[in-house]
Design a protein around this motif. Structure first.
Motif, mmCIF file in Angstrom:
data_model
loop_
_atom_site.group_PDB
_atom_site.id
_atom_site.type_symbol
_atom_site.label_atom_id
_atom_site.label_comp_id
_atom_site.label_asym_id
_atom_site.label_seq_id
_atom_site.Cartn_x
_atom_site.Cartn_y
_atom_site.Cartn_z
ATOM 1 N N LEU A 134 0.838 -1.195 0.000
ATOM 2 C CA LEU A 134 0.000 0.000 0.000
ATOM 3 C C LEU A 134 0.871 1.243 0.000
ATOM 4 O O LEU A 134 0.644 2.174 -0.772
ATOM 5 C CB LEU A 134 -0.894 -0.038 1.244
ATOM 6 C CG LEU A 134 -2.184 0.716 1.100
ATOM 7 C CD1 LEU A 134 -3.063 0.105 0.040
ATOM 8 C CD2 LEU A 134 -2.893 0.739 2.432
ATOM 9 N N ASP A 135 1.867 1.274 0.890
ATOM 10 C CA ASP A 135 2.904 2.302 0.809
ATOM 11 C C ASP A 135 3.984 1.747 -0.103
ATOM 12 O O ASP A 135 4.719 0.825 0.297
ATOM 13 C CB ASP A 135 3.502 2.573 2.201
ATOM 14 C CG ASP A 135 2.492 3.258 3.115
ATOM 15 O OD1 ASP A 135 1.656 4.014 2.603
ATOM 16 O OD2 ASP A 135 2.565 3.017 4.333
ATOM 17 N N ASP B 11 4.598 4.908 8.737
ATOM 18 C CA ASP B 11 3.653 5.070 9.833
ATOM 19 C C ASP B 11 4.314 4.521 11.096
ATOM 20 O O ASP B 11 4.824 3.397 11.094
ATOM 21 C CB ASP B 11 2.384 4.296 9.472
ATOM 22 C CG ASP B 11 1.331 4.337 10.542
ATOM 23 O OD1 ASP B 11 0.303 4.996 10.323
ATOM 24 O OD2 ASP B 11 1.530 3.691 11.598
ATOM 25 N N LYS B 12 4.286 5.336 12.166
ATOM 26 C CA LYS B 12 4.995 4.954 13.381
ATOM 27 C C LYS B 12 4.491 3.628 13.945
ATOM 28 O O LYS B 12 5.270 2.762 14.322
ATOM 29 C CB LYS B 12 4.845 6.059 14.433
ATOM 30 C CG LYS B 12 5.696 5.813 15.673
ATOM 31 C CD LYS B 12 5.530 6.906 16.714
ATOM 32 C CE LYS B 12 6.130 6.445 18.052
ATOM 33 N NZ LYS B 12 5.575 5.173 18.543
ATOM 34 N N SER B 13 3.149 3.475 13.958
ATOM 35 C CA SER B 13 2.633 2.248 14.575
ATOM 36 C C SER B 13 3.018 1.037 13.725
ATOM 37 O O SER B 13 3.308 -0.041 14.253
ATOM 38 C CB SER B 13 1.120 2.334 14.746
ATOM 39 O OG SER B 13 0.476 2.277 13.506
ATOM 40 N N GLU B 14 3.082 1.229 12.406
ATOM 41 C CA GLU B 14 3.487 0.104 11.561
ATOM 42 C C GLU B 14 4.974 -0.210 11.730
ATOM 43 O O GLU B 14 5.387 -1.360 11.729
ATOM 44 C CB GLU B 14 3.131 0.409 10.093
ATOM 45 C CG GLU B 14 1.610 0.313 9.876
ATOM 46 C CD GLU B 14 1.147 0.770 8.514
ATOM 47 O OE1 GLU B 14 -0.018 0.484 8.180
ATOM 48 O OE2 GLU B 14 1.912 1.431 7.792
ATOM 49 N N ASP C 106 6.648 0.252 14.442
ATOM 50 C CA ASP C 106 6.778 -0.415 15.738
ATOM 51 C C ASP C 106 6.314 -1.871 15.662
ATOM 52 O O ASP C 106 6.928 -2.764 16.244
ATOM 53 C CB ASP C 106 5.961 0.324 16.802
ATOM 54 C CG ASP C 106 6.555 1.702 17.106
ATOM 55 O OD1 ASP C 106 7.708 1.946 16.691
ATOM 56 O OD2 ASP C 106 5.855 2.501 17.755
ATOM 57 N N LEU C 107 5.210 -2.095 14.968
ATOM 58 C CA LEU C 107 4.701 -3.470 14.836
ATOM 59 C C LEU C 107 5.691 -4.348 14.081
ATOM 60 O O LEU C 107 5.884 -5.516 14.416
ATOM 61 C CB LEU C 107 3.360 -3.477 14.086
ATOM 62 C CG LEU C 107 2.131 -3.104 14.888
ATOM 63 C CD1 LEU C 107 0.925 -3.008 13.966
ATOM 64 C CD2 LEU C 107 1.883 -4.178 15.962
ATOM 65 N N ALA D 77 8.907 -3.913 13.978
ATOM 66 C CA ALA D 77 10.036 -4.154 14.883
ATOM 67 C C ALA D 77 9.702 -5.274 15.874
ATOM 68 O O ALA D 77 10.529 -6.152 16.154
ATOM 69 C CB ALA D 77 10.398 -2.872 15.623
ATOM 70 N N ALA D 78 8.457 -5.241 16.374
ATOM 71 C CA ALA D 78 8.043 -6.300 17.308
ATOM 72 C C ALA D 78 8.056 -7.653 16.613
ATOM 73 O O ALA D 78 8.521 -8.651 17.173
ATOM 74 C CB ALA D 78 6.641 -5.991 17.841
ATOM 75 N N MET E 285 7.405 -0.947 23.214
ATOM 76 C CA MET E 285 6.816 -1.461 21.971
ATOM 77 C C MET E 285 5.288 -1.501 22.097
ATOM 78 O O MET E 285 4.754 -2.070 23.028
ATOM 79 C CB MET E 285 7.366 -2.887 21.761
ATOM 80 C CG MET E 285 7.166 -3.407 20.372
ATOM 81 S SD MET E 285 8.080 -2.444 19.144
ATOM 82 C CE MET E 285 9.757 -2.653 19.777
ATOM 83 N N ASN E 286 4.597 -0.876 21.179
ATOM 84 C CA ASN E 286 3.139 -0.906 21.212
ATOM 85 C C ASN E 286 2.613 -2.288 20.864
ATOM 86 O O ASN E 286 3.151 -2.945 19.987
ATOM 87 C CB ASN E 286 2.555 0.082 20.199
ATOM 88 C CG ASN E 286 2.719 1.526 20.662
ATOM 89 O OD1 ASN E 286 2.685 1.783 21.856
ATOM 90 N ND2 ASN E 286 2.924 2.432 19.729
ATOM 91 N N SER F 38 -2.167 0.317 18.988
ATOM 92 C CA SER F 38 -1.390 1.042 17.997
ATOM 93 C C SER F 38 -2.271 1.934 17.137
ATOM 94 O O SER F 38 -1.792 2.813 16.464
ATOM 95 C CB SER F 38 -0.639 0.065 17.116
ATOM 96 O OG SER F 38 -1.552 -0.789 16.473
ATOM 97 N N ARG G 231 -7.137 0.655 7.597
ATOM 98 C CA ARG G 231 -7.049 1.190 6.257
ATOM 99 C C ARG G 231 -7.964 0.346 5.412
ATOM 100 O O ARG G 231 -7.564 -0.693 4.905
ATOM 101 C CB ARG G 231 -5.650 1.011 5.706
ATOM 102 C CG ARG G 231 -4.593 1.674 6.526
ATOM 103 C CD ARG G 231 -3.399 1.609 5.666
ATOM 104 N NE ARG G 231 -2.226 2.089 6.338
ATOM 105 C CZ ARG G 231 -1.146 2.429 5.670
ATOM 106 N NH1 ARG G 231 -1.121 2.325 4.358
ATOM 107 N NH2 ARG G 231 -0.096 2.831 6.313
#
Lengths: 514, 514
Positions: free
Chosen positions: A454-455, A483-486, A488-489, A491-492, B1-2, B7, B36
């Protein structure tokens, strides 16, 4: 004697702003004047008629007059579009008689085999949106456990005839297809320019990502328009010998698009359905010579040579019956091809190969040359065995790059964002050693969480491949997100599984897996 | 981490007045702040969370802010009811992870057999509404082609444990069940009063019509309330030894209710699923002795003795494994039982038999006596072989009628309309001869078109049965309807197929088919 169409008052069509995907959905009031909704339960089927138009749809019921009144029928977006009658016009509504071909689906469930005409009737009802999602699932699952060779041929033929059928002036029309699953495997974008530069006709249609972070159509879209219809496609191929467009707009196999929309949520993936899907599109596209790439690897779609051979035989069988020359090769599917995963990153790899950039990924270059060589050998004017040399010549000389620019110009420049995601982080090796395995499925998953496709600029760039030496703390790959939350996700996700296996040996066991 | 739950901003719950039947459906805006939606297509699945509540639902998308705004999530009626959180409260929404047990469904599709724990997990996810309709269809169809004995046992057991489980003081709890398909076959309403009058415990739950013009629950509802829950049912059975209620309120097999809601639109009807459905309910109902009635006839569900035997063996097998004494008898399913078809007309037949009215249908009387005799033989205190005599005694003496009045009083009088449809017409014989066949399927169809079971007083009264002599122009049956268009449609249907076969012989070939 009243007929069933006039026995109840007709209802006024009202557009209801609900996107229900593939399925036709209509809404009536519990106080409806035309039906007794209490005899229906949710997801019953009804038939709408106006003039000669007929639409089968799944029924929902409401008590809210502001949504749909007692003298109205609400049509969700796809149903409204397909019925194509204006708001406020009158339609009769009756309980739907299930499509007759469903009887064949029930016979298949009971273990019978279907005739070509039964399969043809099913496909015909499918593309006219007469099946509910549940009914499509019934057909798919009844065929998933067992399908005879004749059924496979009938399904392929019926699907090929259901949509646009392309015809070409040139008697030789070559094509290539990969069954997918390997991140970064964008060989088509190198192969098509080489083959087209040579002068063979190669009208390539590709898919968008369904469960992966990028399809060839998504990656090509970074460079050029890919939403191209059949007529425009013909003009481009006449001008450039080839194209790299999205298959969705050409409507080569509408039945396949519908079947996939149900296969996907159910994660159904059977050999027969895969072969019917691919071969029906190639038949409709008018291909005469087809090269199929089957990557084999521990995290590829095919995990063993035996599986690949079974699939190869099916492709060859169907190709022979329909008069398409099919060649199937197995390739290394043990790790991603190239460095980039995600549309922009993969487009960068492709352009680096075409530009003969010394930093270009050599595995993408070599695999593309090998596939192009096979396709060039279909040219009767080329001396046997010289395909590879010819392909390399066209690539090294810049002819392929020029051909790609010509194709991009013909398709039209894209207006996509081409910058990479600005939120990045690196994933490091936890120990010293050699990379002994890369999990393609996990990398696909991480790149999707990061936002691809999508991005377009989201994704992963690999620094290490199988056989490479790494030191603890050295980066294995970089993740790009917007997107920050993406971010972070991702990274997790990478923390719980980096996708890399590092072996603590002093020398690599093998540079590439078989 | 969220974590994945925090998130994205949560969405405000909004109730959307859409009855979507069994399936949980939610609606979000295409401009949603939490998802989205463009990455979803219609009928994707999402997960809602609030506190400890979790709901899986199918996703629709809207552009209409007045329906669902960007910071809202619209819950259709069943989803709103099941999530049970107030409008305006906040829920987090994420793409749904498919229930783990779906992996077992996919394995079944690939041809593997499932373990008891896998089947248990599927049923558990089913009753918690975690499966979409498509996923339920996948499970049903994968099991429809082939199911091992162990799978059948596991399915029956899992379904029986999924709902209410009744316990009874009496060590002998008898029950009867007919697989259906024969119009007018309301033996339960005669058998239960006889058996209860004798003193055996017979807590009978029945179904409502699904595709037929009347179920036993619909017919009993003409006389008494049948929407009775488990606790009230226990009180009624303690007072009367028996009851005649609708099974839906007792929740004996919620999994079966869900499976049937998908089997019905697909017209799936397999032996294994039928046995699991029936036996799971009888297990949950605490039955110890079960009599099963399998009507066999050219237009019955079973058309040959061989089919009936196969089904009998399956019932016996499952009964034995679960410790229920199962007796299976085949009966004449060549024509309707009694004269009436439709709730009020069938209730009239039943009451005529119980009242020993000389005009009462003798076939309904005889069949009911035969079934009651089998059940009475389960009483250890009854001398072997005297069941029939005892049953007839209880019926002829009026004891059964008094017991029925007692049951009706205990369940409460019904507030149904009990008059017959005022729009009537007769269907006449087209030639002289003997009735040689009656099409049960066609009579069911006609009675439904006439309005049954929704209009309790709609339906058909038969004047002639197989073997009866008829003259051209003599009435075969009378149709009762309330609605002019339904009366007309029934007449049109009867004109194209009366359901009667008249043979031009001078004597009947046989009075009743085998």
């Amino acid at each position: 004697m009243n007929s069933i169409d006039t026995s109840r008052p007709p209802l006024k069509i009202r557009r209801v702003n609900l996107d229900t995907g593939r399925e036709n959905v209509v809404v009536i009031s519990r106080q409806s004047k035309a039906l007794r909704p209490e005899i229906f339960r949710g997801f019953s089927r009804v038939e709408l008629r106006r003039n000669s138009r007929v639409l089968l749809a799944t029924l929902l019921i409401t008590d809210d007059d502001s949504l749909v009144g007692p003298d109205e029928i609400g049509l969700s977006e796809p149903a409204f579009r397909r019925f194509a009658e204006p708001s406020g016009s009158l339609a009769t509504v009756t309980p739907a008689v299930p499509p007759e071909s469903l009887e064949a689906v029930r016979a298949k469930i009971r273990g019978q085999t279907l005739s070509a005409s039964e399969i043809g009737a099913i496909i015909n009802d499918l593309i006219h949106y007469r099946y509910s999602d549940m009914e499509i699932a019934a057909f798919l699952i009844s065929s998933a456990s067992f399908m005879t060779s004749d059924e496979l041929l009938a399904l392929t033929g019926a699907m090929a005839q259901a949509g646009t059928q392309l015809k070409w002036a040139n008697p030789i029309v070559v094509d290539k297809h990969c069954i997918g699953g390997i991140p970064g495997n964008r060989t088509s974008m190198v192969v098509v320019p080489i083959v087209a530069a040579h002068g063979l006709t190669i009208p390539k249609t590709s898919s968008r990502a369904i469960t992966s972070p990028a399809g060839t159509a998504d990656t090509m879209e970074v460079l050029a328009r890919v939403n191209v219809g059949a007529d425009e496609m013909k003009a481009i191929v006449e001008a450039c010998n080839g194209c790299l467009i999205w298959g969705g707009h050409v409507n080569l196999s509408p039945a396949d698009d519908i079947l996939i929309s149900v296969e996907r949520p159910l994660s159904l993936d059977t050999r027969e359905q895969m072969v019917a899907s691919i071969m029906s599109k190639k038949l409709a596209a008018g291909s005469t010579h087809l090269l199929i790439d089957l990557p084999v690897g521990p995290t590829a779609k095919l995990t063993s040579g035996i599986e690949a051979m079974r699939l190869r035989k099916l492709f060859e069988f169907v190709g022979d019956r329909f008069g398409i020359s099919v060649e199937v090769i197995t390739t290394d599917g043990s790790q991603p091809i190239g460095y980039g995963i995600g549309p922009v990153l993969e487009a960068q790899d492709v352009m680096a190969v075409l530009a003969n950039d010394p930093a270009a990924p050599q595995d993408l270059r070599e695999k593309s040359l090998r596939l192009a060589a096979h396709l060039l050998e279909y040219d009767p004017n080329l001396r046997g065995g010289t395909g590879y040399i010819r392909a390399r010549e066209l690539l090294d000389s810049g002819a392929a790059l020029r051909q790609m620019q010509k194709i991009i110009d013909a398709q039209g420049r894209s207006d996509c964002r081409t910058e990479l995601g600005t939120l990045t982080f690196d994933v490091m090796a936890a120990s010293d050693g050699f990379v002994s395995g890369i999990d393609c499925l996990q990398l696909n998953r991480l790149a999707r969480i990061a936002g691809a496709p999508l991005d377009q600029g989201a994704g992963i760039r690999l620094f290490k491949k199988i056989g490479d030496r790494v030191e603890s703390g050295e980066p294995l790959y970089r993740v790009y997100a917007f997107d920050k939350s993406e971010r972070d996700l991702t990274a997790a996700g990478a923390k719980s599984n980096t996708a890399y296996t590092i072996e603590n040996a002093t020398t690599p066991r093998n540079k590439t897996a078989p």
